[in-house]
Design a protein around this motif. Sequence first.
Motif, PDB file in Angstrom:
ATOM      1  N   PHE A 180      16.543  47.342  58.477  1.00 49.12           N
ATOM      2  CA  PHE A 180      17.364  46.579  59.418  1.00 49.12           C
ATOM      3  C   PHE A 180      18.068  45.460  58.659  1.00 49.12           C
ATOM      4  CE2 PHE A 180      18.009  43.579  62.996  1.00 49.12           C
ATOM      5  CZ  PHE A 180      18.576  44.442  63.925  1.00 49.12           C
ATOM      6  N   ILE A 181      19.376  45.374  58.816  1.00 52.84           N
ATOM      7  CA  ILE A 181      20.181  44.388  58.099  1.00 52.84           C
ATOM      8  C   ILE A 181      20.745  43.383  59.091  1.00 52.84           C
ATOM      9  CG2 ILE A 181      22.177  44.025  56.600  1.00 52.84           C
ATOM     10  CD1 ILE A 181      21.899  47.054  55.848  1.00 52.84           C
TER      11      ILE A 181
ATOM     12  N   VAL B 222      33.005  33.511  64.904  1.00 52.37           N
ATOM     13  CA  VAL B 222      33.071  34.855  65.476  1.00 52.37           C
ATOM     14  C   VAL B 222      33.777  35.817  64.528  1.00 52.37           C
ATOM     15  CG1 VAL B 222      34.178  36.208  67.310  1.00 52.37           C
ATOM     16  CG2 VAL B 222      32.821  34.193  67.885  1.00 52.37           C
ATOM     17  N   ARG B 223      34.834  35.355  63.869  1.00 52.41           N
ATOM     18  CA  ARG B 223      35.532  36.212  62.897  1.00 52.41           C
ATOM     19  C   ARG B 223      34.579  36.699  61.811  1.00 52.41           C
ATOM     20  NH1 ARG B 223      41.526  34.337  61.005  1.00 52.41           N
ATOM     21  NH2 ARG B 223      42.593  34.560  63.009  1.00 52.41           N
ATOM     22  N   PHE B 224      33.763  35.794  61.294  1.00 55.69           N
ATOM     23  CA  PHE B 224      32.851  36.159  60.211  1.00 55.69           C
ATOM     24  C   PHE B 224      31.738  37.064  60.734  1.00 55.69           C
ATOM     25  CE2 PHE B 224      29.897  34.371  56.662  1.00 55.69           C
ATOM     26  CZ  PHE B 224      30.116  35.500  55.898  1.00 55.69           C
ATOM     27  N   ALA B 225      31.236  36.764  61.930  1.00 58.13           N
ATOM     28  CA  ALA B 225      30.166  37.588  62.500  1.00 58.13           C
ATOM     29  C   ALA B 225      30.632  39.025  62.709  1.00 58.13           C
ATOM     30  CB  ALA B 225      29.691  36.984  63.818  1.00 58.13           C
ATOM     31  N   LYS B 226      31.827  39.197  63.243  1.00 55.53           N
ATOM     32  CA  LYS B 226      32.356  40.547  63.444  1.00 55.53           C
ATOM     33  C   LYS B 226      32.564  41.254  62.109  1.00 55.53           C
ATOM     34  CE  LYS B 226      34.621  39.854  67.916  1.00 55.53           C
ATOM     35  NZ  LYS B 226      35.921  39.827  68.646  1.00 55.53           N
ATOM     36  N   ALA B 227      32.976  40.503  61.094  1.00 54.43           N
ATOM     37  CA  ALA B 227      33.160  41.101  59.768  1.00 54.43           C
ATOM     38  C   ALA B 227      31.832  41.572  59.189  1.00 54.43           C
ATOM     39  CB  ALA B 227      33.831  40.098  58.830  1.00 54.43           C
TER      40      ALA B 227
ATOM     41  N   ALA C 184      22.911  43.762  62.844  1.00 55.29           N
ATOM     42  CA  ALA C 184      22.977  42.602  63.728  1.00 55.29           C
ATOM     43  C   ALA C 184      23.689  41.482  62.988  1.00 55.29           C
ATOM     44  CB  ALA C 184      21.578  42.142  64.131  1.00 55.29           C
ATOM     45  N   ALA C 185      24.294  40.577  63.750  1.00 49.68           N
ATOM     46  CA  ALA C 185      24.876  39.362  63.180  1.00 49.68           C
ATOM     47  C   ALA C 185      24.078  38.172  63.691  1.00 49.68           C
ATOM     48  CB  ALA C 185      26.349  39.234  63.569  1.00 49.68           C
ATOM     49  N   SER C 186      24.237  37.033  63.025  1.00 46.37           N
ATOM     50  CA  SER C 186      23.462  35.865  63.444  1.00 46.37           C
ATOM     51  C   SER C 186      24.157  34.581  63.031  1.00 46.37           C
ATOM     52  CB  SER C 186      22.059  35.903  62.832  1.00 46.37           C
ATOM     53  OG  SER C 186      22.112  35.670  61.441  1.00 46.37           O
ATOM     54  N   MET C 187      23.689  33.487  63.612  1.00 51.45           N
ATOM     55  CA  MET C 187      24.167  32.154  63.253  1.00 51.45           C
ATOM     56  C   MET C 187      22.993  31.250  62.952  1.00 51.45           C
ATOM     57  SD  MET C 187      24.953  29.891  66.689  1.00 51.45           S
ATOM     58  CE  MET C 187      26.190  30.914  67.458  1.00 51.45           C
ATOM     59  N   GLY C 188      23.269  30.209  62.166  1.00 50.91           N
ATOM     60  CA  GLY C 188      22.364  29.086  62.022  1.00 50.91           C
ATOM     61  C   GLY C 188      23.031  27.874  62.652  1.00 50.91           C
ATOM     62  N   ASP C 189      22.337  27.188  63.566  1.00 51.26           N
ATOM     63  CA  ASP C 189      22.919  26.038  64.263  1.00 51.26           C
ATOM     64  C   ASP C 189      21.937  24.870  64.239  1.00 51.26           C
ATOM     65  OD1 ASP C 189      25.451  25.509  65.259  1.00 51.26           O
ATOM     66  OD2 ASP C 189      24.985  26.031  67.326  1.00 51.26           O
TER      67      ASP C 189
ATOM     68  N   ASP D  18      28.698  36.438  73.562  1.00 57.44           N
ATOM     69  CA  ASP D  18      29.546  37.285  74.400  1.00 57.44           C
ATOM     70  C   ASP D  18      30.611  38.006  73.585  1.00 57.44           C
ATOM     71  OD1 ASP D  18      28.112  36.445  76.599  1.00 57.44           O
ATOM     72  OD2 ASP D  18      29.603  34.975  77.261  1.00 57.44           O
ATOM     73  N   GLU D  19      31.120  37.356  72.553  1.00 55.73           N
ATOM     74  CA  GLU D  19      32.185  37.929  71.736  1.00 55.73           C
ATOM     75  C   GLU D  19      31.669  38.961  70.735  1.00 55.73           C
ATOM     76  OE1 GLU D  19      35.610  37.379  71.317  1.00 55.73           O
ATOM     77  OE2 GLU D  19      35.672  36.284  73.212  1.00 55.73           O
ATOM     78  N   VAL D  20      30.464  38.754  70.223  1.00 53.97           N
ATOM     79  CA  VAL D  20      29.990  39.539  69.078  1.00 53.97           C
ATOM     80  C   VAL D  20      28.986  40.617  69.469  1.00 53.97           C
ATOM     81  CG1 VAL D  20      28.813  39.421  66.838  1.00 53.97           C
ATOM     82  CG2 VAL D  20      30.388  37.592  67.520  1.00 53.97           C
ATOM     83  N   GLN D  21      28.060  40.282  70.351  1.00 56.04           N
ATOM     84  CA  GLN D  21      26.956  41.190  70.643  1.00 56.04           C
ATOM     85  C   GLN D  21      27.411  42.392  71.471  1.00 56.04           C
ATOM     86  OE1 GLN D  21      22.622  40.028  71.401  1.00 56.04           O
ATOM     87  NE2 GLN D  21      23.471  40.058  73.460  1.00 56.04           N
ATOM     88  N   SER D  22      26.835  43.531  71.142  1.00 54.72           N
ATOM     89  CA  SER D  22      27.057  44.747  71.919  1.00 54.72           C
ATOM     90  C   SER D  22      25.716  45.455  72.067  1.00 54.72           C
ATOM     91  CB  SER D  22      28.057  45.667  71.210  1.00 54.72           C
ATOM     92  OG  SER D  22      27.497  46.166  69.998  1.00 54.72           O
ATOM     93  N   ARG D  23      25.714  46.543  72.792  1.00 53.85           N
ATOM     94  CA  ARG D  23      24.481  47.307  72.954  1.00 53.85           C
ATOM     95  C   ARG D  23      23.962  47.792  71.607  1.00 53.85           C
ATOM     96  NH1 ARG D  23      23.648  52.469  77.070  1.00 53.85           N
ATOM     97  NH2 ARG D  23      21.445  52.846  76.576  1.00 53.85           N
ATOM     98  N   GLU D  24      24.870  48.183  70.737  1.00 55.73           N
ATOM     99  CA  GLU D  24      24.475  48.727  69.430  1.00 55.73           C
ATOM    100  C   GLU D  24      24.157  47.624  68.420  1.00 55.73           C
ATOM    101  OE1 GLU D  24      27.369  49.472  70.943  1.00 55.73           O
ATOM    102  OE2 GLU D  24      26.736  51.381  71.836  1.00 55.73           O
ATOM    103  N   HIS D  25      24.750  46.450  68.598  1.00 54.86           N
ATOM    104  CA  HIS D  25      24.643  45.393  67.590  1.00 54.86           C
ATOM    105  C   HIS D  25      24.159  44.095  68.225  1.00 54.86           C
ATOM    106  CE1 HIS D  25      26.520  47.864  64.544  1.00 54.86           C
ATOM    107  NE2 HIS D  25      27.539  48.101  65.350  1.00 54.86           N
ATOM    108  N   PRO D  26      22.857  43.814  68.126  1.00 52.80           N
ATOM    109  CA  PRO D  26      22.355  42.549  68.672  1.00 52.80           C
ATOM    110  C   PRO D  26      22.825  41.357  67.847  1.00 52.80           C
ATOM    111  CG  PRO D  26      20.621  43.723  67.517  1.00 52.80           C
ATOM    112  CD  PRO D  26      21.800  44.643  67.553  1.00 52.80           C
ATOM    113  N   TYR D  27      22.636  40.194  68.441  1.00 50.75           N
ATOM    114  CA  TYR D  27      23.046  38.939  67.808  1.00 50.75           C
ATOM    115  C   TYR D  27      21.842  38.004  67.818  1.00 50.75           C
ATOM    116  CZ  TYR D  27      25.922  34.761  67.006  1.00 50.75           C
ATOM    117  OH  TYR D  27      26.473  33.615  66.486  1.00 50.75           O
TER     118      TYR D  27
END
Length: 352
Positions: free
Chosen positions: A136-137, A182-187, A195-200, A226-235
């Motif tokens: 898992f990446i 969001v641009r970087f997460a989608k990339a 999956a994509a993620s953030m540090g806040d 809402d912008e990045v997460q999908s059923r296939e790609h969690p956030y």
Amino acid sequence: MNSLQRIQAVLRGEIPDRLPVLPQSFMFAAQMDGYSIGQINRKPDIMAKCHLNSRERFGYDGCIIDVDDASLAEACGASVVYREDNVAVVKDSEPVLRDLREIDGLSLPDPLRDGRLPEWLEVTERIAEKAGDECFIIGRADQGPFNLLCLLRGAQQFMEDLITEDEEVILHALAWTTKAHVRFAKAQLEAGAHAASMGDAYASPNLISPIAYRKFAFPWEKMAVDEVQSREHPYAIHICGDTTGIIKEMGDTGARILEVDWKVDMGKARALVPENTVLMGNINPSDPMYLGTPVQVEAQVKKIIEATRGRGIIVSSGCALGANTKPENVTAMVEAVRKYGSREYLEILQTE
């Protein structure tokens, strides 16, 4: 199950063959191959190899692509200090923004071209090509909206802005940093991350109040989900420190994974967030992972699993493992999860 199937099972709310374990190990992985992160933070081929070697050596279930906390801010124009023996950092004394109203004068970064973002993405691509059907990446998209604005404005200056600046000015700037994140997460997802993620981290109750979090961080974290997460790609959302006072709201963002730091009681967190939210954490990266013993690591793993009854859990370090983490303690983490996170043990816990 292989590692990817194991984590996907947890995300679906199922009991896997055993709980997955996925430490935040980018600095540790580099050290295990004889490098400091500062030596290889512009060498994606070596970074990818370090991640893959460490995963194979210790048997954990994936790779979290991370380099430092400065790359997205750097791509937005921030000055960065490079350190050979440690992560790069934003030069806080020379903020890009002297006033939040200058935000529209910045160019939104292109993840395929600007700064070191293409190199982060190359690490993801290399790992996905080698092991994307097995492990898992998580492609960290560096800093979340609140954190990114702190780095562009200067943390102290931005904390003062929260008190003195017009609220609409702050919210407008946060909308800009959300777009950049969001641009970087989608990339990262396009590069092959599952999956994509953030540090806040600056949004932590250790720095701002829960009221300020709800007003200035939560809406933009939710927008990113809402912008990045999908059923296939969690956030995933990572906020350092004791997030007990905001963990419910973190769950309300809709993020399918919350990375929980070591100061939080995982049993309380499990009770406060939706059942379909996966909690990832939360072994103390200092004590026991650096200062402690394998016996102490095993005890923390057991406590986490029993406190949550193993429901919706990925066992991980509460924050990034230091380069000086004891290898025997990483081995102990993985072995303890195999012992206390087995399907048989989980079925007993969940029927009690």
